[in-house]
Scaffold this active site. Structure first.
Site, short mmCIF file in Angstrom:
data_model
loop_
_atom_site.label_atom_id
_atom_site.label_comp_id
_atom_site.label_asym_id
_atom_site.label_seq_id
_atom_site.Cartn_x
_atom_site.Cartn_y
_atom_site.Cartn_z
N HIS A 63 0.68 -1.33 -0.08
CA HIS A 63 0.00 -0.04 0.04
C HIS A 63 0.77 1.17 0.02
CE1 HIS A 63 0.72 -0.52 4.37
NE2 HIS A 63 0.50 0.94 4.49
N CYS A 108 31.43 14.47 -1.97
CA CYS A 108 32.53 13.94 -2.33
C CYS A 108 32.80 13.82 -3.61
CB CYS A 108 32.22 12.27 -1.88
SG CYS A 108 33.74 11.25 -2.34
N CYS A 167 35.88 14.67 -1.94
CA CYS A 167 37.06 13.75 -2.13
C CYS A 167 37.75 13.75 -3.37
CB CYS A 167 36.68 12.50 -1.75
SG CYS A 167 35.25 12.38 -0.62
N LYS A 187 39.12 17.09 -4.89
CA LYS A 187 40.03 17.34 -4.01
C LYS A 187 41.37 16.50 -4.34
CE LYS A 187 40.85 15.04 -0.73
NZ LYS A 187 40.19 15.28 0.55
N TYR A 211 41.04 19.18 9.00
CA TYR A 211 41.69 18.49 7.77
C TYR A 211 41.35 19.32 6.37
CZ TYR A 211 37.11 16.37 6.05
OH TYR A 211 35.84 16.33 5.42
N GLU A 223 44.42 20.48 4.11
CA GLU A 223 44.53 20.00 2.62
C GLU A 223 44.64 21.19 1.72
OE1 GLU A 223 42.47 15.63 3.03
OE2 GLU A 223 41.32 17.57 2.05
N VAL A 257 42.56 9.48 6.28
CA VAL A 257 43.49 10.03 5.77
C VAL A 257 43.54 11.47 5.33
CG1 VAL A 257 45.26 10.30 3.53
CG2 VAL A 257 44.70 8.01 4.72
N HIS A 276 62.27 -3.88 1.06
CA HIS A 276 63.09 -2.77 0.97
C HIS A 276 63.63 -2.70 -0.39
CE1 HIS A 276 66.69 -0.97 2.63
NE2 HIS A 276 67.62 -1.36 1.69
N GLU A 285 58.44 -0.39 5.16
CA GLU A 285 59.25 -1.03 5.68
C GLU A 285 59.37 -0.60 7.43
OE1 GLU A 285 63.38 -1.79 4.83
OE2 GLU A 285 63.30 0.01 3.55
#
Length: 451
Positions: free
Chosen positions: A4, A44, A49, A52, A180, A184, A345, A440, A445
């Site tokens: 409905h 975003c 995001c 950017k 942030y 940025e 991040v 390496h 590392e």
């Protein structure tokens, strides 16, 4: 679902969270309508995001060209950028995302309504053209918007959305804020040709991140040429010809700028949705208050993403939306978003990433804390006589030294962190890090070589 209603789900907002919900509900066989008057993808894709990161990549290239010159390549130390050409490539990329979303909506039979809407009751939405539609469930996914502070002359300052309208780098730029977005923008504009001043109200950058890393980040910014001023209280902005003059209670000597950006927080887009009349609680920052299941005080009304006021990250909005749809329509009554150990991040130069607890948070939550760190100059910086330093840090607790925090400031931190975030989620210990053979020579590392 009961027939409905016109639909099983109405989604208000076509950003990351709204789209994820619509697609997942449709995959569960539900009838879905999405109200979105603007471009698909929300903050975003359109002013966050994605554009950017495109600008960040350009800024990163500018820095690498400079390093190439230092290492003997015949390139200009300060390469010229055709900003408009960069924007063309950036917007073409975004247009492809819009087209992909439209195709997926059509393939999943999601009805897109290019209108705003507001709730008139727990199951009915009235569109801005007066048409009413109903659904068993309504999802609020309307996102948030940047705010200006309440000071004289605030209208003379731009907000982060306006950054993407630039067609060239302003010569003198002020950025007000220490979060942030401020960090940025500061790195981007400095790398792309501006002289940047960062005006921070607090005593440090990025209060939600580890203090030791943010202190190194501030030092890196200074080496890049950014003027960083802490404990700054902006009192007023005034126009002086084409320039903006910033007046602070105790500000920097240089206070005249060609452009000023506010990065002083965001507010949820909850106004005009009719939520308060239904008894849905709206928080101090315009956020819709929801429980751990993303549900409001009205059982049929839910919220995800920035409007829900939890963790304001695109992947979080997507994950929360999918979990909610699995619970409502997928036969998974216990499905809900886990907000613990979410990695994030900051796209500074270099990037700063973190998952888990900072050293300060770990001391508050656990008595037995041990910290490992590595402060080093990456190989490319060393080869090109660069000054940027990396700082990696592990925060461990208990006799087994379970790793509860991984903090990375340095080249490729954004790429390195993802795998270690999985390890933290699985309860990894420092001994297991020690048993992992290093790759390496890499920056990564260092994470498994700390002693």
């Amino acid at each position: 679902m009961s027939k409905h209603y016109d639909y099983d789900l109405i989604v208000l907002g076509g950003g990351s969270g709204g789209l994820a919900a619509a697609f997942r509900a449709a995959q569960h066989g539900q009838r879905v309508a999405m109200l979105e008057p603007g471009e698909l993808g929300g903050t975003c894709v359109n002013v966050g995001c994605v554009p950017k990161k495109a600008m960040w990549l350009a800024a990163d290239l500018a820095g690498r060209i400079g390093m190439a010159a230092s290492m003997g390549f015949d390139v200009p130390v300060r390469p010229a950028l055709d900003w408009k050409e960069l924007v063309v490539h950036r917007q073409a990329y975004i247009a492809n995302i819009h087209a992909s979303y439209l195709k997926r909506l059509n393939e999943n039979n999601v009805v897109r309504v290019p209108r705003r809407g507001h709730l008139v009751d727990a199951h009915t939405v009235e569109c801005s053209d007066g048409v009413r539609i109903s659904a068993a469930h309504v999802l609020i996914a309307t996102g948030a918007h940047p705010q200006r502070p309440d000071i004289p002359g605030a209208e003379l300052g731009a907000v982060s959305d306006d950054f993407f309208n630039l067609c060239s780098a302003p010569e003198r730029v002020a950025i007000v804020g220490g979060g942030y977005i401020a960090v940025e923008l500061a790195g981007l504009l400095q790398a792309l040709g501006s002289k940047v001043t960062l005006l921070v109200r607090g005593s440090r950058l990025l209060e939600r991140f580890d203090a030791e890393l943010t202190a190194q980040l501030a030092e890196n910014l200074r080496h890049q040429g950014v003027q960083v001023h802490f404990d700054y209280r902006l009192r007023e902005l005034r126009r002086d010809g084409d320039a903006v003059v910033a007046y602070g209670h105790d500000g920097p000597h240089e206070a005249v700028f060609d452009q000023l950006f506010f990065a002083t927080g965001r507010r949820g887009n909850s106004a005009g949705l009719g939520l308060e009349a239904l008894g849905i609680v709206i928080g101090d920052k315009g956020e819709v208050e929801v429980d751990e299941w993303q549900t409001t005080a009205v059982p049929s009304v839910h919220a995800v993403g920035d409007i829900a006021g939890k963790v304001g990250l695109t992947p979080v909005a997507i994950a929360a939306a999918r979990k909610l749809m699995d619970r409502l329509f997928g036969g998974q009554p216990q499905a809900k978003m886990d907000y613990e150990n979410v990695a994030s991040v900051v796209f500074s130069h270099p990037a700063l990433g973190a998952v888990g607890l900072s050293e300060e948070e770990a001391h508050e939550k656990h008595g037995d804390v041990r910290v490992y760190r590595s402060n080093f100059r990456p190989m490319l910086q060393a080869l090109s006589d660069g000054t940027q330093r990396s700082l990696f840090k592990l925060v461990c607790v208990g006799e087994d030294e379970r790793v509860v925090g991984v903090h990375l400031l340095g080249e490729s931190a954004d790429e390195i962190l993802q795998g270690f975030a999985l390890a933290v989620k699985m309860g990894v210990t420092k001994a297991q890090f020690d048993d992992t053979v290093a790759i390496h020579p890499t920056s990564a590392e260092e994470v498994v070589l700390m002693r």
